[in-house]
Design an enzyme around this catalytic site. Structure first.
Site, short mmCIF file in Angstrom:
data_model
loop_
_atom_site.label_atom_id
_atom_site.label_comp_id
_atom_site.label_asym_id
_atom_site.label_seq_id
_atom_site.Cartn_x
_atom_site.Cartn_y
_atom_site.Cartn_z
N LYS A 199 5.34 -90.60 29.33
CA LYS A 199 6.49 -91.25 28.26
C LYS A 199 7.76 -91.27 29.05
O LYS A 199 8.25 -90.32 29.47
CB LYS A 199 6.58 -90.34 27.12
CG LYS A 199 7.45 -90.63 26.07
CD LYS A 199 7.45 -89.70 24.96
CE LYS A 199 8.37 -90.03 23.70
NZ LYS A 199 8.55 -89.27 22.57
N LYS A 252 3.49 -94.93 27.50
CA LYS A 252 4.44 -95.45 26.67
C LYS A 252 5.80 -95.49 27.05
O LYS A 252 6.14 -94.51 28.11
CB LYS A 252 4.46 -94.23 25.38
CG LYS A 252 5.58 -94.55 24.27
CD LYS A 252 5.65 -93.32 23.56
CE LYS A 252 6.77 -93.53 22.41
NZ LYS A 252 7.25 -92.29 21.61
C1 PBG Z 1 9.04 -88.52 19.24
C2 PBG Z 1 8.74 -89.97 19.40
C3 PBG Z 1 9.37 -91.08 19.57
C4 PBG Z 1 8.39 -92.25 19.60
C5 PBG Z 1 7.38 -91.60 19.23
N1 PBG Z 1 7.47 -90.17 19.21
C6 PBG Z 1 10.78 -91.24 19.94
C7 PBG Z 1 11.64 -90.62 21.06
O1 PBG Z 1 10.93 -90.11 21.92
O2 PBG Z 1 12.78 -90.85 20.87
C8 PBG Z 1 8.92 -93.61 19.79
C9 PBG Z 1 7.87 -94.62 19.24
C10 PBG Z 1 8.40 -95.93 18.94
O3 PBG Z 1 9.53 -96.35 19.54
O4 PBG Z 1 7.68 -96.69 18.18
N2 PBG Z 1 9.65 -87.92 20.11
#
Ligand code: PBG
Length: 328
Positions: A199, A252
């Site tokens: 991520k 992601k």
């Molecule tokens: C929670 C999380 C996030 C997303 C999914 N789970 C946001 C972040 O890390 O700031 C983002 C999903 C999206 O942008 O569609 N941590």
């Protein structure tokens, strides 16, 4: 002209193109993300994500019925709690927004796979994905090990409420193994873990933070989410999560990271999920609203590309639209 090969021969008709197509999208691959507010009745539009809403419990039931009817097998739940604190305690409240959502979905659509996002940013008053502490450098940052303890509580609460799968999205070290052990110790060995393994600290999450009301109140997430410049590190994160017991690994965002998806698919033989994130959704919606892109063609093209890159599962806010388009 005599040519050794004429690739256009296999592109000349829709029937032949259909026969030789290498990548096929199907609703079976989609996971539909949903935002739930801690209210019985609500349908709040999310300004930066046209067509997406924060739903109350009643509207959640309506929505999951539609999702199930479209043949989409799974939803991924994000909660917007009515109160936040420094520890994010509503994240593991058995009466909290996600536990209630799971129970409501399991009553109306017991066969739908319910996946929960396990993270703290939606529940903490400071908007960070964990517990804040002073560091030895004199700064304040998310404390890894204290956060893992809290994530365990959250994952267990979701499992007790009936979640089929938990998806830790916090990027703390060691959280997959810790959550796996805790689930097994309570006889939840059938609850699967979809790990947000690679991520990235991405600007493409902007609209999500509006949707989930979770922007960090100070600093950013770069001390826990990955540097967009790194690929080897993604493979190391994925290796660790698999060793710790992840069932599905995730990359992601998706579009700027198709190379990471491909390297993951070439290296590991596990199901790979890709998250087609909020910013990727917002870009297409904005351009389509101007008449600059054909929404349906663009969406089907990018979802096909994500699958072609090696993702067997795709989390997308376009899941319902795409499932409808694929039926025709
Ligand atoms: C929670 C999380 C996030 C997303 C999914 N789970 C946001 C972040 O890390 O700031 C983002 C999903 C999206 O942008 O569609 N941590």
């Amino acid at each position: 002209m005599i040519l050794p090969e004429r690739p256009r021969r296999l592109r000349q008709s829709p029937a032949i193109r259909r026969m030789v197509r290498e990548t096929r999208l199907s609703a079976d691959q989609f996971i539909s993300p949903l935002f739930v507010r801690e209210e019985e009745k609500a349908r709040h539009p999310i300004a930066s994500m046209p067509g997406q809403y924060q739903l109350g419990f009643y509207e959640l039931e309506e929505e999951v019925r539609k999702i199930q009817d479209l043949g989409i097998p799974a939803v991924l739940l994000f909660g917007i709690p009515s109160k936040k604190d420094a520890e994010g305690s509503s994240a593991w409240d058995p009466e909290g927004v996600i536990c209630k959502s799971i129970e409501r979905i399991k009553k109306c659509c017991p066969d739908l796979c319910v996946i929960t996002d396990v993270c703290l940013c939606e529940y903490t008053s400071h908007g960070h994905c964990g517990i804040i502490a002073d560091t030895r450098r004199g700064t304040r940052d998310v404390d890894n090990d204290a956060t893992v303890e809290v994530l365990i509580r959250e994952a267990l609460a979701h499992a007790r409420a009936g979640a089929d799968m938990v998806a830790p999205s916090d990027m703390m070290d060691g959280r997959i193994g810790a959550i796996r052990d805790a689930l097994d110790a309570e006889a939840f060995e059938e609850v699967a873990i979809m790990a947000y393994s690679a991520k990235y600290a991405s600007s493409f999450y902007g609209p999500f933070r509006d949707a989930a009301e979770s922007p960090p109140s100070f600093g950013d997430r770069r001390s826990y989410q990955m540097d967009p410049a790194n690929a080897n590190e993604a493979l190391r994160e994925i290796t660790l999560d698999l060793e710790e017991g992840a069932d599905i690994v995730m990359v992601k965002p998706a579009l700027a990271y198709l190379d990471i998806i491909r390297q993951t698919a070439d290296t590991f033989s596990v199901p790979i999920a890709a998250y087609n994130v909020s910013g990727e959704y917002a870009m297409i919606k904005a351009a389509a609203a101007q008449g600059w892109l054909d929404e349906k063609q663009t969406v089907l093209e990018i979802l096909t590309a994500i699958h072609r890159a090696g993702a067997s599962l795709i989390i997308s806010y376009f899941a319902q639209d795409a499932a409808k388009w694929l039926q025709r």
